[in-house]
Design an enzyme around this catalytic site. Structure first.
Site, PDB file in Angstrom:
ATOM      1  N   LYS A   1       1.106 -18.203 -10.581  1.00  0.00           N
ATOM      2  CA  LYS A   1       1.224 -16.882  -9.962  1.00  0.00           C
ATOM      3  C   LYS A   1       2.600 -16.694  -9.344  1.00  0.00           C
ATOM      4  CE  LYS A   1       0.299 -13.028  -7.769  1.00  0.00           C
ATOM      5  NZ  LYS A   1       0.230 -11.735  -8.450  1.00  0.00           N
TER       6      LYS A   1
ATOM      7  N   GLU B   1       0.600  -2.555  -9.471  1.00  0.00           N
ATOM      8  CA  GLU B   1       0.197  -1.291  -8.863  1.00  0.00           C
ATOM      9  C   GLU B   1       0.540  -0.144  -9.809  1.00  0.00           C
ATOM     10  OE1 GLU B   1       0.790  -0.578  -4.703  1.00  0.00           O
ATOM     11  OE2 GLU B   1       1.298  -2.677  -4.367  1.00  0.00           O
TER      12      GLU B   1
ATOM     13  N   LYS C   1       7.303   2.285  -6.381  1.00  0.00           N
ATOM     14  CA  LYS C   1       7.277   2.593  -7.802  1.00  0.00           C
ATOM     15  C   LYS C   1       6.400   3.824  -7.999  1.00  0.00           C
ATOM     16  CE  LYS C   1       4.651   0.213 -10.640  1.00  0.00           C
ATOM     17  NZ  LYS C   1       3.968  -0.868 -11.383  1.00  0.00           N
TER      18      LYS C   1
ATOM     19  N   CYS D   1       4.542  -7.541  -3.518  1.00  0.00           N
ATOM     20  CA  CYS D   1       4.407  -8.877  -4.117  1.00  0.00           C
ATOM     21  C   CYS D   1       5.737  -9.594  -4.338  1.00  0.00           C
ATOM     22  CB  CYS D   1       3.664  -8.780  -5.444  1.00  0.00           C
ATOM     23  SG  CYS D   1       1.924  -8.293  -5.288  1.00  0.00           S
TER      24      CYS D   1
ATOM     25  N   PHE E   1      -3.044 -10.805 -11.437  1.00  0.00           N
ATOM     26  CA  PHE E   1      -1.786 -10.374 -12.036  1.00  0.00           C
ATOM     27  C   PHE E   1      -1.819  -8.857 -12.199  1.00  0.00           C
ATOM     28  CE2 PHE E   1      -2.536 -14.739 -13.445  1.00  0.00           C
ATOM     29  CZ  PHE E   1      -1.343 -15.348 -13.104  1.00  0.00           C
TER      30      PHE E   1
ATOM     31  N   VAL F   1      -6.212  -5.548  -3.944  1.00  0.00           N
ATOM     32  CA  VAL F   1      -6.746  -6.517  -4.894  1.00  0.00           C
ATOM     33  C   VAL F   1      -8.268  -6.545  -4.859  1.00  0.00           C
ATOM     34  CG1 VAL F   1      -6.859  -8.972  -5.499  1.00  0.00           C
ATOM     35  CG2 VAL F   1      -4.674  -7.935  -4.865  1.00  0.00           C
TER      36      VAL F   1
ATOM     37  N   ASP G   1     -15.802  -5.568   4.192  1.00  0.00           N
ATOM     38  CA  ASP G   1     -14.618  -5.327   4.992  1.00  0.00           C
ATOM     39  C   ASP G   1     -15.036  -5.313   6.454  1.00  0.00           C
ATOM     40  OD1 ASP G   1     -11.625  -4.162   4.157  1.00  0.00           O
ATOM     41  OD2 ASP G   1     -12.214  -3.692   6.211  1.00  0.00           O
TER      42      ASP G   1
ATOM     43  N   LYS H   1     -13.869   2.340   7.134  1.00  0.00           N
ATOM     44  CA  LYS H   1     -13.441   2.182   5.747  1.00  0.00           C
ATOM     45  C   LYS H   1     -14.629   1.926   4.842  1.00  0.00           C
ATOM     46  CE  LYS H   1     -10.164  -0.374   2.857  1.00  0.00           C
ATOM     47  NZ  LYS H   1      -9.184  -1.491   2.801  1.00  0.00           N
TER      48      LYS H   1
END
Length: 433
Positions: free
Chosen positions: A202, A153, A319, A258, A150, A14, A33, A38
């Site tokens: 949400k 992926e 997915k 999610c 919203f 996100v 971060d 990273k």
């Protein structure tokens, strides 16, 4: 055009998408971060996730100077006007969301926030989390706003830049207007409401979509029992504008980072509020049943004496278009199959043998990762499709007939035209067909 300075706390799925898209809209963005390696990789334009178009936006932002990456939340927030909290809210054992990362991030930036800043909850957080953040910040001059994401992926960049709606929850009207202005270049409805309603929107959205998926999987099971074709059934349903066509595609079950977490969290939120949300309990139970049912189809398709023969599984991610293995329906099914004593060789475009993240996430799952679908299918008794990658629609069934040691195909995604494998001598079984 308004150009704002935005700090993004957390460069996960996100946070990275939000930061890259805001920089694309012209804002000055600093992403923070705690992982130094990273941050160095991101600063070099190396993207750690598979997400269509994200690498291009990150490269664009780095080249223009609109996007930077730093170590530490305080470093990002010290000069920013808006501060987006995009940290994990993992599920606790009781189904509730763990807010420890959120509270830690708020504590880290509290002392450096410029006067009049706006802190924004972008993470999926339980009802009342804006109050939790405000309490940790302990800054009367700082507004806390809910602005739920919203993002799907695989289509996250498009979902951010061309959303169905932008939801903003705030008790401070001026702060809500300032956050809304960040999206001024986006043509979408902007809904301003109170924080509790925004947070509920949400969870309710994800739980509704999960319910729709469980419903269509239950209808698919009914179709198998009565001899109907679920493809025609859902097509006929989808023409009704009250129902719509989206999320009416049966599969091996639903998952991802999610839906399972948010559906369970909403049930827990309801329980804490004194309402027993039995409906969601059934949604979750139907999904578990679908995992069981899909696994049983694979087991039933195996010879009575397997003699070392294996199942070729195509697709491991939850997915297509992502490399995310979290709560993947494919993994849920294969865990059940291997627990029953069957051997599995798998192929997924986003999971390679030399970079096998599956073994890191599921160390007890004994699956051999192969380099291509035909390597997985060689000498297999059964072939199954568990993730809807487009490349699986172009399988060479003549080649599969030559290299497989069986002729059973279980299409867990209804990805194939059944007539094609059947013409080549395969026993095809889909979902609800």
């Amino acid at each position: 055009m308004l150009v704002a300075s935005i700090a993004i706390i957390g460069t996960g799925y996100v946070g990275l998408t939000t930061g890259a898209c805001f920089s694309h809209l012209g804002h000055d963005v600093v992403c923070a971060d705690i992982d130094e390696a990273k941050v160095a990789s991101l600063s070099a334009g190396e993207i750690p996730i598979v997400e269509k178009g994200l690498d291009r936006l990150v490269d664009e932002g780095l080249r223009s100077g609109k996007l930077r990456f730093v170590v530490g939340a305080a470093e990002a927030s010290k000069d920013a006007e808006f501060h987006y909290l995009c940290v994990p809210t993992p599920q606790s054992a009781d189904g509730s969301a763990d807010l420890s990362y959120l509270e830690t991030a708020a504590a880290q930036i509290s002392g450096v926030l410029p006067h009049g800043s706006v802190v924004v909850n972008k993470s999926t957080v339980p009802v009342g989390s804006t109050r939790v953040v405000a309490k940790v910040l302990d800054r009367t001059d700082v507004a806390v706003v809910s602005n739920p994401e919203f993002l799907r992926e695989g289509t996250a960049v498009n979902d951010f830049l061309q959303p169905d709606r932008v939801v903003i929850g705030s008790q401070d009207q001026e702060a809500a207007i300032r956050v809304a202005a960040l999206y001024s270049r986006i043509a979408a409805p902007v809904m301003v409401t109170d924080p509790v309603s925004a947070e509920t929107i949400k969870y309710a959205s994800n739980a509704f979509l999960a319910s729709k998926l469980s419903f269509v999987n239950a209808i698919a099971t009914l179709c198998e029992a009565v001899g109907a074709d679920v493809s025609d059934v859902v097509l006929g349903m989808g023409y009704d504008r009250r129902i719509g066509r989206e999320f009416l595609r049966p599969g091996p079950g639903w998952g991802g980072s999610c839906f399972p977490k948010d559906t369970k969290a909403l049930a827990r939120i309801a329980e804490d509020a004194g309402y027993n949300f039995h409906f969601l309990d059934e949604v979750l139970r139907v999904n578990e049943d679908q995992f069981d049912r899909t696994a049983q189809k694979l087991i039933d398709a195996m010879p009575s004496e397997p003699d070392g023969k294996h199942i070729a599984a195509l697709g491991l991610t939850f997915k297509a278009g992502t490399d995310d293995l979290r709560d993947s329906p494919s993994i849920e099914v294969l865990q059940r199959v291997t627990a029953a004593g069957f051997k599995v060789k798998a192929y997924d475009p986003a999971v390679t043998p030399d970079h096998n993240r599956l073994s890191e996430m599921y160390p007890d799952l004994d699956i051999e990762i192969m380099s291509d679908p035909y390597a997985a299918a060689e000498n297999a008794a059964v072939l199954t499709i568990l993730t809807e990658w487009d490349e699986f629609t172009w399988l060479d069934f003549d080649k599969l007939a030559e290299i497989m040691d069986g002729n059973n195909i279980v299409d867990g995604r209804n990805l194939l035209d059944p007539t094609i494998p059947r013409r080549r001598g395969f026993n095809y079984r889909g979902v609800g067909r």
